[in-house]
Design a protein around this motif. Sequence first.
Motif, PDB file in Angstrom:
ATOM      1  N   PHE A 115       0.742  -1.170  -0.018  1.00 41.02           N
ATOM      2  CA  PHE A 115       0.018   0.162   0.086  1.00 41.02           C
ATOM      3  C   PHE A 115       0.937   1.342  -0.004  1.00 41.02           C
ATOM      4  N   PRO A 116       0.593   2.304  -0.713  1.00 38.66           N
ATOM      5  CA  PRO A 116      -0.509   2.311  -1.893  1.00 38.66           C
ATOM      6  C   PRO A 116       0.252   2.042  -3.187  1.00 38.66           C
ATOM      7  N   ASP A 117      -0.696   1.601  -4.004  1.00 36.51           N
ATOM      8  CA  ASP A 117      -0.147   1.224  -5.090  1.00 36.51           C
ATOM      9  C   ASP A 117      -0.804   2.180  -6.267  1.00 36.51           C
ATOM     10  N   ASP A 118      -1.537   2.970  -5.812  1.00 38.32           N
ATOM     11  CA  ASP A 118      -2.320   3.797  -6.824  1.00 38.32           C
ATOM     12  C   ASP A 118      -2.371   5.101  -6.073  1.00 38.32           C
ATOM     13  N   PRO A 120       2.042  18.005  -0.648  1.00 41.93           N
ATOM     14  CA  PRO A 120       3.399  17.774  -0.942  1.00 41.93           C
ATOM     15  C   PRO A 120       4.155  16.631   0.035  1.00 41.93           C
ATOM     16  N   SER A 121       4.034  16.870   1.028  1.00 47.25           N
ATOM     17  CA  SER A 121       4.647  15.993   2.016  1.00 47.25           C
ATOM     18  C   SER A 121       4.156  14.660   2.036  1.00 47.25           C
ATOM     19  N   PHE A 176       4.507   8.807   0.601  1.00 44.93           N
ATOM     20  CA  PHE A 176       3.944   7.575   0.054  1.00 44.93           C
ATOM     21  C   PHE A 176       4.348   7.458  -1.291  1.00 44.93           C
ATOM     22  N   GLY A 177       5.079   8.402  -2.052  1.00 49.03           N
ATOM     23  CA  GLY A 177       5.317   7.995  -3.551  1.00 49.03           C
ATOM     24  C   GLY A 177       4.469   7.905  -4.467  1.00 49.03           C
ATOM     25  N   VAL A 178       3.079   8.507  -4.137  1.00 50.87           N
ATOM     26  CA  VAL A 178       1.822   8.461  -5.306  1.00 50.87           C
ATOM     27  C   VAL A 178       1.404  10.047  -5.342  1.00 50.87           C
TER      28      VAL A 178
END
Length: 82
Positions: A32-35, A58-59, A64-66
């Motif tokens: 998680f998260p993948d989307d 932004p943070s 999370f990279g998404v």
Amino acid sequence: MMMIKALGKKPLINALSLGLALAVTSAHAADFPDDDIKFISPAAPGGGSDYLIRSLQPSLEKQFGVNIIPQYLSGCGGACSH
């Protein structure tokens, strides 16, 4: 062996089942998260909640990279769901 006889086999089986369930759940949660994440606000844009969402965006995207996508559902009165 004496402890198993005293407690019975059912508590031991329950404990092993719980451990297995937790192991599977934690392994699945690592993906998680993948989307993209929809950040739902129950108010119209331009108010205090909009400012909060835009300042956190932004943070959260970095952590999370998404993408974090603000979605405004004014008029739902806190009963928003998807």
